[in-house]
Scaffold this active site. Structure first.
Site, PDB file in Angstrom:
ATOM      1  N   LEU A 146      53.445  52.417  44.692  1.00  0.00           N
ATOM      2  CA  LEU A 146      51.988  52.374  44.867  1.00  0.00           C
ATOM      3  C   LEU A 146      51.505  53.421  45.866  1.00  0.00           C
ATOM      4  CD1 LEU A 146      51.400  48.507  45.372  1.00  0.00           C
ATOM      5  CD2 LEU A 146      51.187  49.776  43.237  1.00  0.00           C
ATOM      6  N   SER A 176      46.836  56.262  36.948  1.00  0.00           N
ATOM      7  CA  SER A 176      45.386  56.065  36.982  1.00  0.00           C
ATOM      8  C   SER A 176      44.743  56.534  35.685  1.00  0.00           C
ATOM      9  CB  SER A 176      44.817  56.889  38.139  1.00  0.00           C
ATOM     10  OG  SER A 176      43.448  57.097  37.973  1.00  0.00           O
ATOM     11  N   GLY A 179      52.903  49.082  49.829  1.00  0.00           N
ATOM     12  CA  GLY A 179      52.693  47.643  49.581  1.00  0.00           C
ATOM     13  C   GLY A 179      51.750  46.971  50.551  1.00  0.00           C
ATOM     14  N   GLU A 226      47.598  58.826  48.195  1.00  0.00           N
ATOM     15  CA  GLU A 226      46.226  59.112  48.638  1.00  0.00           C
ATOM     16  C   GLU A 226      45.353  58.914  47.420  1.00  0.00           C
ATOM     17  OE1 GLU A 226      45.359  59.648  51.614  1.00  0.00           O
ATOM     18  OE2 GLU A 226      47.214  60.239  52.622  1.00  0.00           O
ATOM     19  N   THR A 227      44.197  58.259  47.580  1.00  0.00           N
ATOM     20  CA  THR A 227      43.504  57.764  46.384  1.00  0.00           C
ATOM     21  C   THR A 227      42.038  58.198  46.222  1.00  0.00           C
ATOM     22  OG1 THR A 227      42.858  55.753  47.522  1.00  0.00           O
ATOM     23  CG2 THR A 227      44.962  55.696  46.367  1.00  0.00           C
ATOM     24  N   VAL A 266      56.708  57.718  52.378  1.00  0.00           N
ATOM     25  CA  VAL A 266      57.533  57.999  51.195  1.00  0.00           C
ATOM     26  C   VAL A 266      57.992  59.455  51.186  1.00  0.00           C
ATOM     27  CG1 VAL A 266      56.708  56.229  49.601  1.00  0.00           C
ATOM     28  CG2 VAL A 266      55.413  58.356  49.845  1.00  0.00           C
ATOM     29  N   TYR A 314      43.153  64.716  42.483  1.00  0.00           N
ATOM     30  CA  TYR A 314      43.776  63.380  42.493  1.00  0.00           C
ATOM     31  C   TYR A 314      44.397  63.080  41.127  1.00  0.00           C
ATOM     32  CZ  TYR A 314      44.021  58.283  42.113  1.00  0.00           C
ATOM     33  OH  TYR A 314      44.450  56.993  41.858  1.00  0.00           O
ATOM     34  N   GLY A 327      48.962  46.110  46.733  1.00  0.00           N
ATOM     35  CA  GLY A 327      50.180  45.521  47.306  1.00  0.00           C
ATOM     36  C   GLY A 327      49.921  44.171  47.966  1.00  0.00           C
TER      37      GLY A 327
HETATM   38  N1  NAD Z   1      42.504  50.701  43.382  1.00  0.00           N
HETATM   39  C1  NAD Z   1      42.221  51.345  42.261  1.00  0.00           C
HETATM   40  O1  NAD Z   1      41.110  51.241  41.717  1.00  0.00           O
HETATM   41  C2  NAD Z   1      43.263  52.204  41.598  1.00  0.00           C
HETATM   42  C3  NAD Z   1      42.948  52.772  40.354  1.00  0.00           C
HETATM   43  C4  NAD Z   1      43.893  53.592  39.745  1.00  0.00           C
HETATM   44  C5  NAD Z   1      45.119  53.804  40.355  1.00  0.00           C
HETATM   45  N2  NAD Z   1      45.385  53.260  41.556  1.00  0.00           N
HETATM   46  C6  NAD Z   1      46.681  53.549  42.175  1.00  0.00           C
HETATM   47  O2  NAD Z   1      47.269  52.347  42.651  1.00  0.00           O
HETATM   48  C7  NAD Z   1      48.019  52.607  43.835  1.00  0.00           C
HETATM   49  C8  NAD Z   1      47.636  51.635  44.923  1.00  0.00           C
HETATM   50  O3  NAD Z   1      46.237  51.738  45.120  1.00  0.00           O
HETATM   51  P1  NAD Z   1      45.477  50.804  46.173  1.00  0.00           P
HETATM   52  O4  NAD Z   1      44.127  50.610  45.616  1.00  0.00           O
HETATM   53  O5  NAD Z   1      46.302  49.642  46.570  1.00  0.00           O
HETATM   54  O6  NAD Z   1      45.364  51.848  47.358  1.00  0.00           O
HETATM   55  P2  NAD Z   1      45.380  51.604  48.946  1.00  0.00           P
HETATM   56  O7  NAD Z   1      44.906  52.875  49.543  1.00  0.00           O
HETATM   57  O8  NAD Z   1      44.737  50.329  49.329  1.00  0.00           O
HETATM   58  O9  NAD Z   1      46.935  51.449  49.226  1.00  0.00           O
HETATM   59  C9  NAD Z   1      47.802  52.535  49.288  1.00  0.00           C
HETATM   60  C10 NAD Z   1      48.796  52.251  50.383  1.00  0.00           C
HETATM   61  O10 NAD Z   1      49.683  53.368  50.454  1.00  0.00           O
HETATM   62  C11 NAD Z   1      49.912  53.639  51.819  1.00  0.00           C
HETATM   63  N3  NAD Z   1      50.312  55.037  51.940  1.00  0.00           N
HETATM   64  C12 NAD Z   1      49.544  56.154  51.843  1.00  0.00           C
HETATM   65  N4  NAD Z   1      50.301  57.244  52.029  1.00  0.00           N
HETATM   66  C13 NAD Z   1      51.573  56.805  52.227  1.00  0.00           C
HETATM   67  C14 NAD Z   1      52.810  57.453  52.484  1.00  0.00           C
HETATM   68  N5  NAD Z   1      52.895  58.785  52.590  1.00  0.00           N
HETATM   69  N6  NAD Z   1      53.922  56.692  52.619  1.00  0.00           N
HETATM   70  C15 NAD Z   1      53.859  55.340  52.537  1.00  0.00           C
HETATM   71  N7  NAD Z   1      52.701  54.662  52.318  1.00  0.00           N
HETATM   72  C16 NAD Z   1      51.588  55.396  52.155  1.00  0.00           C
HETATM   73  C17 NAD Z   1      48.606  53.337  52.530  1.00  0.00           C
HETATM   74  O11 NAD Z   1      48.798  53.077  53.909  1.00  0.00           O
HETATM   75  C18 NAD Z   1      48.149  52.100  51.758  1.00  0.00           C
HETATM   76  O12 NAD Z   1      48.603  50.911  52.397  1.00  0.00           O
HETATM   77  C19 NAD Z   1      47.798  54.081  44.155  1.00  0.00           C
HETATM   78  O13 NAD Z   1      48.904  54.815  43.678  1.00  0.00           O
HETATM   79  C20 NAD Z   1      46.549  54.450  43.383  1.00  0.00           C
HETATM   80  O14 NAD Z   1      46.565  55.828  43.005  1.00  0.00           O
HETATM   81  C21 NAD Z   1      44.486  52.450  42.201  1.00  0.00           C
END
Ligand code: NAD
Length: 381
Positions: free
Chosen positions: A82, A129, A11, A85-86, A63, A192, A16
């Site tokens: 949420l 995704s 979050g 790793e992205t 997590v 991914y 988040g």
């Molecule tokens: N942003 C996009 O374009 C997009 C597109 C498709 C899917 N998503 C999905 O949405 C979700 C959120 O994406 P976002 O853009 O906010 O990414 P982000 O990288 O900004 O946020 C992810 C958060 O997860 C935290 N995190 C990583 N590993 C962790 C762990 N082991 N335990 C706890 N926290 C952990 C990170 O510190 C970060 O704050 C992800 O699951 C991503 O796959 C995002």
């Protein structure tokens, strides 16, 4: 929905940071579990003041840590998952890390929900995704046979020969991309994407057996204020915005006519809220996008203009193995089931993003380094 206690894993990240304050303003009690990954937040996380107070409970942890997750789930009514790793390109050579966090973390969540006594979670909303579709849905306008195709990933040889568009297996002419539906074929083309699809299966099967409602949101390209400007592995707009601010040209892969569906983060946060609150969404998969297709050349031009800079675009014909050619969501289910339609236009969203970027420290331009890593692994040409 009455006021509830919601756990948002990951979050503190981009999505988040919009979703959590919105939930708090609706009267929900929110707990955030986030390990503040250095790749996203830097070695010394900054700009996270919003996590303090306002009724937000912040737990720094992973997590993948069972004890931490179990404690974070106590008293929680709903979970938004949420944490992940992205980076699509990075996932191709950090396979274990992506699998451990994305698949292992989700498995841990379901294991705790299954085996820890006294938990009361009634709904899980997962951030999946669009990448799981691979190339997504196409039709052949030459054959005009009404078939929906799901082309295989383009091979390195095809890309090296600049054959960018997927072709029809019957007539060999280029296929035409159409908005991808949730019922279209799923063909992950990166590690991914494979981990995101595994998350979906775990949530679908695990929640069904536990009688917990689930909503899986397949997000398109999310952009907007708060996205990581430091992570060179994700976010074309972050990478480009740093280069515009540094007066550098924008290198455009392939021929620049590849397309993406850009959806503003405020709309994505609202879709998550609908997924948490709507009466009858449980147990479904829903695309979240704008439903509109924008070429990379167009988005680079819009972005430059939003910064007041003349577009300095260089189409390089370079490519990344695993990149898709086009994507655009069919958002019929988003409209019908979650009763949500995106509100932020691309022009408005781009202005908001550029205005926010200008208030941020100017990051290093790490694009060349990220590309070098891909080239060294023969993942870029
Ligand atoms: N942003 C996009 O374009 C997009 C597109 C498709 C899917 N998503 C999905 O949405 C979700 C959120 O994406 P976002 O853009 O906010 O990414 P982000 O990288 O900004 O946020 C992810 C958060 O997860 C935290 N995190 C990583 N590993 C962790 C762990 N082991 N335990 C706890 N926290 C952990 C990170 O510190 C970060 O704050 C992800 O699951 C991503 O796959 C995002």
């Amino acid at each position: 929905m009455p006021s509830e206690k919601v756990l948002v894993t990951g979050g503190a990240g981009f999505i988040g940071s919009h979703l959590v304050p919105a939930l708090v303003s609706m009267g929900h009690e929110v707990r955030v579990l986030d390990n503040l990954s250095p790749q996203i937040h830097g070695a010394l996380p900054q700009g996270l003041g919003w996590l303090e107070g306002n009724g937000i409970g912040f737990v720094r942890g992973s997590v993948c840590d069972r004890a931490v997750l179990t404690a974070a789930l106590k008293g929680v009514d709903a979970v938004v998952h949420l944490a992940a790793e992205t980076g699509t390109g990075q996932s191709m050579y950090e396979v274990s890390r992506y699998s451990e966090v994305n698949v292992g973390g989700t498995a841990n969540l379901l294991d705790v929900l299954t085996n820890e006594p006294g938990l009361q979670v009634k709904r899980v909303v997962l951030a999946s995704s669009r990448s799981i579709y691979g190339e997504g849905a196409y039709v052949c306008e030459t054959c005009a046979d009404g078939l929906r195709h799901a082309p295989d990933p383009r091979s390195p040889e095809e890309l090296a020969a600049h054959r960018w568009e997927p072709v029809c297996p019957a007539c060999g002419w280029a296929l035409a991309a159409v908005p991808t539906r949730e019922s279209d074929a799923v063909k992950p083309a990166s590690i991914y994407a494979a981990t995101k699809y595994a998350q979906e299966d775990l949530v679908r099967i695990g929640c069904s057996s536990l009688g917990i409602g689930y909503v899986i949101l397949r997000l398109q390209n999310v952009y907007g204020e708060g996205q990581s400007l430091n992570n060179p592995y994700t976010g074309i707009l972050s990478i480009f915005s740093t280069r515009v601010r540094r007066g550098l040209h924008l290198p455009i892969f392939e021929d620049g006519l590849e397309t993406r569906d850009f959806v503003h983060v405020e709309d994505v946060a609202n879709a998550f809220i609908s997924g948490l609150t709507s009466a009858e969404p449980a147990n479904c998969v829903i695309n979240v996008g704008s439903g509109e297709r924008t070429t990379v050349l167009e988005i680079a031009t819009h972005l430059s203009e939003a910064f007041g800079a003349p577009p300095d675009l260089k189409t390089t014909a370079q490519f990344r193995v695993g990149d898709i050619r086009h994507n655009c969501a069919d958002i019929g289910r988003l409209n019908a089931i979650l009763e949500y339609s995106p509100k932020v236009t691309l022009a408005e969203g781009m202005q908001r993003f550029a205005s926010w970027v200008k208030t941020q420290d100017l990051p290093e331009d790490r694009l060349d380094k990220a590309n070098e890593e891909l080239r060294a692994r023969k993942l870029m040409g």
